[in-house]
Design a protein around this motif. Structure first.
Motif, PDB file in Angstrom:
ATOM      1  N   HIS A 253     -27.971 -62.149  12.681  1.00 33.89           N
ATOM      2  CA  HIS A 253     -29.417 -62.340  12.669  1.00 33.89           C
ATOM      3  C   HIS A 253     -30.018 -61.681  11.428  1.00 33.89           C
ATOM      4  CE1 HIS A 253     -33.458 -62.779  14.528  1.00 33.89           C
ATOM      5  NE2 HIS A 253     -33.714 -61.666  13.864  1.00 33.89           N
ATOM      6  N   GLY A 254     -30.710 -62.477  10.652  1.00 34.17           N
ATOM      7  CA  GLY A 254     -31.440 -61.914   9.521  1.00 34.17           C
ATOM      8  C   GLY A 254     -30.714 -62.017   8.204  1.00 34.17           C
TER       9      GLY A 254
ATOM     10  N   VAL B 255     -32.274 -65.649   4.399  1.00 40.28           N
ATOM     11  CA  VAL B 255     -31.769 -65.338   5.746  1.00 40.28           C
ATOM     12  C   VAL B 255     -30.557 -66.207   6.056  1.00 40.28           C
ATOM     13  CG1 VAL B 255     -34.004 -64.580   6.637  1.00 40.28           C
ATOM     14  CG2 VAL B 255     -33.335 -66.993   6.812  1.00 40.28           C
TER      15      VAL B 255
ATOM     16  N   SER C  55     -28.291 -68.831   8.003  1.00 35.11           N
ATOM     17  CA  SER C  55     -28.495 -70.089   8.724  1.00 35.11           C
ATOM     18  C   SER C  55     -27.131 -70.623   9.165  1.00 35.11           C
ATOM     19  CB  SER C  55     -29.186 -71.120   7.812  1.00 35.11           C
ATOM     20  OG  SER C  55     -30.445 -70.651   7.374  1.00 35.11           O
TER      21      SER C  55
ATOM     22  N   THR D 143     -22.924 -63.022  17.320  1.00 33.30           N
ATOM     23  CA  THR D 143     -24.134 -63.515  16.667  1.00 33.30           C
ATOM     24  C   THR D 143     -24.443 -62.730  15.400  1.00 33.30           C
ATOM     25  OG1 THR D 143     -25.567 -62.036  17.959  1.00 33.30           O
ATOM     26  CG2 THR D 143     -25.125 -64.225  18.883  1.00 33.30           C
TER      27      THR D 143
ATOM     28  N   ARG E  73     -23.496 -58.840  18.942  1.00 38.40           N
ATOM     29  CA  ARG E  73     -23.584 -58.870  17.484  1.00 38.40           C
ATOM     30  C   ARG E  73     -22.187 -58.915  16.861  1.00 38.40           C
ATOM     31  NH1 ARG E  73     -25.435 -53.965  16.488  1.00 38.40           N
ATOM     32  NH2 ARG E  73     -23.668 -53.121  15.350  1.00 38.40           N
TER      33      ARG E  73
ATOM     34  N   SER F 144     -37.889 -67.025   7.855  1.00 40.02           N
ATOM     35  CA  SER F 144     -37.939 -66.453   9.211  1.00 40.02           C
ATOM     36  C   SER F 144     -36.523 -66.278   9.740  1.00 40.02           C
ATOM     37  CB  SER F 144     -38.732 -67.371  10.146  1.00 40.02           C
ATOM     38  OG  SER F 144     -40.074 -67.494   9.708  1.00 40.02           O
ATOM     39  N   ALA F 145     -36.229 -65.064  10.144  1.00 41.24           N
ATOM     40  CA  ALA F 145     -34.884 -64.777  10.653  1.00 41.24           C
ATOM     41  C   ALA F 145     -34.689 -65.405  12.026  1.00 41.24           C
ATOM     42  CB  ALA F 145     -34.672 -63.268  10.731  1.00 41.24           C
ATOM     43  N   THR F 146     -33.549 -66.007  12.225  1.00 42.89           N
ATOM     44  CA  THR F 146     -33.168 -66.560  13.526  1.00 42.89           C
ATOM     45  C   THR F 146     -31.777 -66.056  13.891  1.00 42.89           C
ATOM     46  OG1 THR F 146     -32.221 -68.543  12.506  1.00 42.89           O
ATOM     47  CG2 THR F 146     -34.526 -68.668  13.183  1.00 42.89           C
ATOM     48  N   THR F 147     -31.502 -66.034  15.174  1.00 50.14           N
ATOM     49  CA  THR F 147     -30.179 -65.616  15.631  1.00 50.14           C
ATOM     50  C   THR F 147     -29.229 -66.802  15.573  1.00 50.14           C
ATOM     51  OG1 THR F 147     -31.096 -63.920  17.084  1.00 50.14           O
ATOM     52  CG2 THR F 147     -28.860 -64.681  17.570  1.00 50.14           C
ATOM     53  N   VAL F 148     -28.106 -66.617  14.883  1.00 49.45           N
ATOM     54  CA  VAL F 148     -27.107 -67.669  14.748  1.00 49.45           C
ATOM     55  C   VAL F 148     -25.893 -67.278  15.579  1.00 49.45           C
ATOM     56  CG1 VAL F 148     -25.669 -68.998  13.163  1.00 49.45           C
ATOM     57  CG2 VAL F 148     -27.912 -68.150  12.408  1.00 49.45           C
ATOM     58  N   THR F 149     -25.556 -68.123  16.534  1.00 48.01           N
ATOM     59  CA  THR F 149     -24.395 -67.866  17.391  1.00 48.01           C
ATOM     60  C   THR F 149     -23.150 -68.467  16.752  1.00 48.01           C
ATOM     61  OG1 THR F 149     -25.762 -67.871  19.385  1.00 48.01           O
ATOM     62  CG2 THR F 149     -23.395 -68.239  19.681  1.00 48.01           C
TER      63      THR F 149
END
Length: 239
Positions: free
Chosen positions: A140-141, A232, A234, A138, A103, A165-170
């Motif tokens: 997220h959210g 969220v 992006s 990362t 994170r 919808s939350a996604t994990t962004v690297t």
């Protein structure tokens, strides 16, 4: 048959005893000495009665064993220390090697507010978080946000979350993620307004915040249609 007198018999017996004593003093018939004698070697001859026993034995060294000193019995070397392993394959004596969290922490990010993209009475700003660290992390959210005045006092309620919808962004070093910060134009909605000095931004799952100077004018802080919304995160810096 010749007869001997008692005196002659005594003389003959004494002579025999003398001869026998002489032979005993000189040695046995096989030429060995009757008394104890010294033998070659480090051990002294026994001085008491004869004892029987077993000579000390040494075991043959295992292949490759060279730990015995010259002239001494061979001893088996101690087995090398080994580290036990857990069922998961981790060393029981070592440090747990479970992967650390990836994170992004507040100290690793930089916050900015992009250009307004108004439409249909809405003000739409991209709130951008950029990875300023040297590692990949990362997000997220939803981020957290609040308008504050020059003394740091919050203006209006916290922004509300706007679905999605939350996604994990690297984020590799230098990469960014953005969230939409939107509210109704106060001149259209009639909401009460205030002119913030800054927008404070808290990355997802973090407690520390970042401070961004606010230069986009008044924002709604109360009354009708005064809610501010956040979307969220992006990938990228803008829609």
């Amino acid at each position: 048959m010749a007869h001997t007198t008692p005196s002659r018999r005594r003389a003959l017996f004494a002579g025999s005893v003398a001869v026998l004593g002489l032979l005993t003093a000189c040695g046995n018939a096989d030429g060995s000495s009757a008394g104890p004698q010294k033998v070659p070697g480090p051990a002294a001859p026994a001085t008491g009665g004869t004892t029987t026993g077993t000579a000390p034995t040494t075991s043959a060294p295992p292949p490759g064993d060279s730990t015995a000193a010259p002239g001494q019995g061979t001893t088996r070397p101690a087995a090398p220390a080994t580290t036990g392993t857990t069922a998961a394959g981790r060393s029981s004596g070592g440090t747990d090697t479970a992967a650390r969290s990836t994170r992004c922490h507040t100290s690793e990010l930089r916050a900015t507010v992009g250009r307004n993209d108004p439409g249909a009475g809405q003000e739409n700003f991209p709130l951008v978080l950029t990875n300023s660290s040297g590692r990949t992390c990362t997000v997220h959210g939803f981020p957290g946000a609040a308008f504050v005045d020059s003394s740091g006092r919050q203006l209006g309620p916290d922004p509300r979350r706007n679905g999605g919808s939350a996604t994990t962004v690297t984020l590799r070093p230098g990469q960014s993620a953005w969230a939409g910060l939107t509210f109704s134009n106060p001149e259209v909605s009639g909401a009460r307004t205030a002119a913030p000095a800054s927008l404070i931004v808290t990355p997802p799952d973090e407690r520390d915040h970042l401070t961004v100077r606010w230069t986009a004018g008044p924002v709604p802080v109360g009354g009708n249609s005064s809610s501010v919304f956040l979307t969220v995160l992006s990938p990228g810096t803008a829609p």
